[in-house]
Scaffold this motif. Structure first.
Motif, PDB file in Angstrom:
ATOM      1  N   SER A  79      -4.685  14.565  -2.845  1.00 37.00           N
ATOM      2  CA  SER A  79      -4.085  13.280  -3.209  1.00 37.00           C
ATOM      3  C   SER A  79      -3.783  13.201  -4.701  1.00 37.00           C
ATOM      4  N   GLU A  80      -4.634  13.801  -5.536  1.00 36.26           N
ATOM      5  CA  GLU A  80      -4.354  13.819  -6.981  1.00 36.26           C
ATOM      6  C   GLU A  80      -3.112  14.659  -7.275  1.00 36.26           C
ATOM      7  N   LYS A  81      -2.994  15.794  -6.604  1.00 39.01           N
ATOM      8  CA  LYS A  81      -1.797  16.628  -6.793  1.00 39.01           C
ATOM      9  C   LYS A  81      -0.550  15.906  -6.308  1.00 39.01           C
ATOM     10  N   ASN A  82      -0.660  15.206  -5.181  1.00 39.75           N
ATOM     11  CA  ASN A  82       0.478  14.431  -4.679  1.00 39.75           C
ATOM     12  C   ASN A  82       0.868  13.326  -5.652  1.00 39.75           C
ATOM     13  N   LEU A  83      -0.142  12.686  -6.248  1.00 36.62           N
ATOM     14  CA  LEU A  83       0.128  11.635  -7.238  1.00 36.62           C
ATOM     15  C   LEU A  83       0.917  12.189  -8.406  1.00 36.62           C
ATOM     16  N   PHE A  84       0.453  13.304  -8.978  1.00 33.69           N
ATOM     17  CA  PHE A  84       1.136  13.877 -10.133  1.00 33.69           C
ATOM     18  C   PHE A  84       2.551  14.335  -9.773  1.00 33.69           C
ATOM     19  N   SER A 278       9.360  -0.842   2.567  1.00 31.67           N
ATOM     20  CA  SER A 278       9.292   0.612   2.429  1.00 31.67           C
ATOM     21  C   SER A 278       9.543   0.968   0.967  1.00 31.67           C
ATOM     22  N   THR A 279       9.178   2.193   0.587  1.00 30.80           N
ATOM     23  CA  THR A 279       9.438   2.646  -0.786  1.00 30.80           C
ATOM     24  C   THR A 279      10.930   2.603  -1.090  1.00 30.80           C
ATOM     25  N   TYR A 280      11.740   3.075  -0.144  1.00 31.62           N
ATOM     26  CA  TYR A 280      13.188   3.140  -0.374  1.00 31.62           C
ATOM     27  C   TYR A 280      13.779   1.751  -0.601  1.00 31.62           C
ATOM     28  N   THR A 281      13.470   0.805   0.280  1.00 26.46           N
ATOM     29  CA  THR A 281      14.036  -0.546   0.150  1.00 26.46           C
ATOM     30  C   THR A 281      13.565  -1.214  -1.134  1.00 26.46           C
ATOM     31  N   LEU A 309       8.624   0.515 -10.566  1.00 29.19           N
ATOM     32  CA  LEU A 309       9.380   1.579  -9.902  1.00 29.19           C
ATOM     33  C   LEU A 309       8.507   2.801  -9.614  1.00 29.19           C
ATOM     34  N   PHE A 310       7.495   3.017 -10.445  1.00 26.29           N
ATOM     35  CA  PHE A 310       6.559   4.119 -10.216  1.00 26.29           C
ATOM     36  C   PHE A 310       5.390   3.689  -9.332  1.00 26.29           C
ATOM     37  N   LEU A 311       4.871   2.478  -9.547  1.00 24.24           N
ATOM     38  CA  LEU A 311       3.685   2.031  -8.818  1.00 24.24           C
ATOM     39  C   LEU A 311       3.916   1.887  -7.321  1.00 24.24           C
ATOM     40  N   ILE A 312       5.146   1.641  -6.902  1.00 22.74           N
ATOM     41  CA  ILE A 312       5.411   1.384  -5.480  1.00 22.74           C
ATOM     42  C   ILE A 312       5.477   2.665  -4.644  1.00 22.74           C
ATOM     43  N   ARG A 313       5.377   3.831  -5.258  1.00 23.22           N
ATOM     44  CA  ARG A 313       5.502   5.079  -4.511  1.00 23.22           C
ATOM     45  C   ARG A 313       4.266   5.301  -3.625  1.00 23.22           C
ATOM     46  N   PRO A 314       4.434   6.036  -2.519  1.00 21.51           N
ATOM     47  CA  PRO A 314       3.394   6.064  -1.477  1.00 21.51           C
ATOM     48  C   PRO A 314       1.995   6.458  -1.936  1.00 21.51           C
ATOM     49  N   THR A 315       1.872   7.534  -2.697  1.00 26.55           N
ATOM     50  CA  THR A 315       0.536   7.944  -3.156  1.00 26.55           C
ATOM     51  C   THR A 315       0.074   7.082  -4.315  1.00 26.55           C
ATOM     52  N   VAL A 327       0.648   3.747   6.624  1.00 26.01           N
ATOM     53  CA  VAL A 327       1.987   3.332   6.196  1.00 26.01           C
ATOM     54  C   VAL A 327       2.149   1.815   6.252  1.00 26.01           C
ATOM     55  N   GLU A 328       1.685   1.199   7.336  1.00 24.93           N
ATOM     56  CA  GLU A 328       1.860  -0.251   7.507  1.00 24.93           C
ATOM     57  C   GLU A 328       1.158  -1.032   6.403  1.00 24.93           C
ATOM     58  N   GLU A 329      -0.060  -0.593   6.038  1.00 25.83           N
ATOM     59  CA  GLU A 329      -0.780  -1.305   4.972  1.00 25.83           C
ATOM     60  C   GLU A 329      -0.115  -1.076   3.625  1.00 25.83           C
ATOM     61  N   ARG A 330       0.362   0.153   3.389  1.00 24.60           N
ATOM     62  CA  ARG A 330       1.084   0.425   2.132  1.00 24.60           C
ATOM     63  C   ARG A 330       2.291  -0.499   1.995  1.00 24.60           C
ATOM     64  N   ASP A 331       3.050  -0.635   3.079  1.00 23.07           N
ATOM     65  CA  ASP A 331       4.241  -1.487   3.030  1.00 23.07           C
ATOM     66  C   ASP A 331       3.880  -2.942   2.730  1.00 23.07           C
ATOM     67  N   LYS A 332       2.756  -3.393   3.295  1.00 20.33           N
ATOM     68  CA  LYS A 332       2.306  -4.766   3.050  1.00 20.33           C
ATOM     69  C   LYS A 332       1.827  -4.940   1.608  1.00 20.33           C
ATOM     70  N   GLN A 333       1.011  -4.008   1.122  1.00 17.47           N
ATOM     71  CA  GLN A 333       0.497  -4.111  -0.243  1.00 17.47           C
ATOM     72  C   GLN A 333       1.612  -3.942  -1.279  1.00 17.47           C
ATOM     73  N   ARG A 334       2.610  -3.137  -0.934  1.00 13.98           N
ATOM     74  CA  ARG A 334       3.766  -2.980  -1.818  1.00 13.98           C
ATOM     75  C   ARG A 334       4.486  -4.326  -1.994  1.00 13.98           C
ATOM     76  N   ALA A 335       4.666  -5.034  -0.888  1.00 16.85           N
ATOM     77  CA  ALA A 335       5.307  -6.359  -0.948  1.00 16.85           C
ATOM     78  C   ALA A 335       4.461  -7.334  -1.756  1.00 16.85           C
ATOM     79  N   ASN A 336       3.134  -7.296  -1.562  1.00 19.63           N
ATOM     80  CA  ASN A 336       2.239  -8.183  -2.323  1.00 19.63           C
ATOM     81  C   ASN A 336       2.310  -7.894  -3.815  1.00 19.63           C
ATOM     82  N   LEU A 337       2.282  -6.609  -4.157  1.00 21.44           N
ATOM     83  CA  LEU A 337       2.352  -6.198  -5.564  1.00 21.44           C
ATOM     84  C   LEU A 337       3.622  -6.700  -6.222  1.00 21.44           C
TER      85      LEU A 337
END
Length: 344
Positions: A79-84, A278-281, A309-315, A327-337
């Motif tokens: 996950s750290e490698k994916n983040l970077f 979603s990240t794309y939208t 623009l960086f914080l909304i990415r999946p990892t 994925v579903e929780e990420r999409d929800k938390q992305r909207a909240n953020l």
């Protein structure tokens, strides 16, 4: 708004602090170097890869300036490698490949990083905010010049620095910039941008073959062989100047259209009220707000939009909230953020 902090002592978005440029998100220099008398990583045995890491480690330990953390790649979690990789601090190939015999060096603010045994033995990368490359260039060459004396790089009097890919042969240096080009894209199209900068590489955010998500393009120099450093730098500066002028001209025309004003209003309404993104939208909508912010149509600072623009990415969003998510929780938390940080 809080940013990512203390990822092994690194704040990977700290380099984004400061005033944003209306058109250019970031600029970067990449330097490819190889150690003399050792095979390129693709053909190297494990002990030879480990020899590269040991040579660089000894130089780093002897004089760690500018300050960098040193991580054998196997010490970093997936996950750290994916983040970077998601934050463009390392390549996706480096994140997903074999970890043994590879290492990462990175500064606390993530503006300077080094990949060991990616395509070449050493890949130095320095980031600067906006379109000012010169601070990044200074930092990258501080490190390259010191290591050149300590390590000894593979070099030919006729060809220049030797690299694994012929496309990097010569200077081994590429300059690039991330440009936000909504007006040129909407009014002229990607082909126009590519024809405008025929001598440059034009890519989307995710690299070769990708589409320009959120009207964001990677613009990079192409030539390294038979060209001096000063000429290559002039190429990217000229490209930046041309895009700056043309995008500003097209924005004047675009903003006279009621359709773009409606699009800005729609983007803000959706970002302020939707429960899932979603990240794309989210990227597409934030891009429209970035244009509106740059043109003083809305009172949201561009600096805040750039970080989002960086914080909304999946990892990245999982690190921001400090837990793994489906994925579903990420999409929800992305909207909240987005909703919490874009209200005015």
């Amino acid at each position: 708004m809080n940013s990512l902090k203390n990822i092994r002592g690194i704040n990977p978005l700290l380099w984004l602090e400061g005033e944003s440029d209306p058109i250019f998100l970031s600029s970067r220099i990449r330097i490819a170097r190889n150690i003399a008398n050792l095979p390129f990583p693709q053909w190297a045995k494990r002990e030879e890869l480990e020899r590269v890491v040991k040579i660089v480690y000894d130089a780093w330990e002897k004089r760690n300036f500018p300050f960098l953390f040193f991580f054998p790649l196997q010490e970093l979690s997936p996950s750290e490698k994916n983040l970077f990789a998601e934050l463009h601090l390392i390549s996706r190939e480096f994140a997903r490949g074999e970890s043994e015999g590879r290492a990462l060096l990175i500064s606390p603010d993530a503006s300077l990083s080094v990949l060991l045994n990616e395509e070449d033995h050493i890949r130095i990368s320095a980031l600067g905010k906006g379109k000012n490359l010169h601070l990044a260039i200074r930092r990258a060459f501080q490190l390259e010049e010191y290591w050149a004396k300590e390590i000894g790089f593979a070099h030919s009097p006729r060809l220049g620095f030797l690299t694994a890919s012929p496309s990097n042969l010569g200077t081994g240096i590429r300059f690039s910039s991330i440009a936000h080009l909504p007006a040129l894209t909407l009014l002229r199209g990607r082909n126009y941008i590519e024809n405008l900068l025929a001598d440059m590489e034009i890519r989307g955010l995710l690299g070769e073959g990708s589409e320009p998500m959120g009207f964001l393009y990677q613009i990079s120099t192409r030539r390294t062989l038979g060209i001096k450093l000063e000429e290559s730098l002039k190429e990217i500066e000229t490209a930046i100047s041309i895009l700056d002028e043309k995008e500003r001209e097209e924005r004047e025309l675009l903003l006279k259209r009621t359709t773009i004003k409606e699009r800005i209003e729609d983007a803000y309404a959706r970002l302020s009220s939707a429960s899932h993104f979603s990240t794309y939208t989210a990227t597409q909508l934030l891009s429209i707000l970035r244009l509106a912010s740059a043109e003083d149509i809305i009172p949201i600072p561009m600096e805040k939009i750039d970080i989002l623009l960086f914080l909304i990415r999946p990892t990245t969003i999982q690190f921001f909230f400090g837990r793994k998510m489906k994925v579903e929780e990420r999409d929800k938390q992305r909207a909240n953020l987005l909703r919490d940080n874009l209200l005015f």
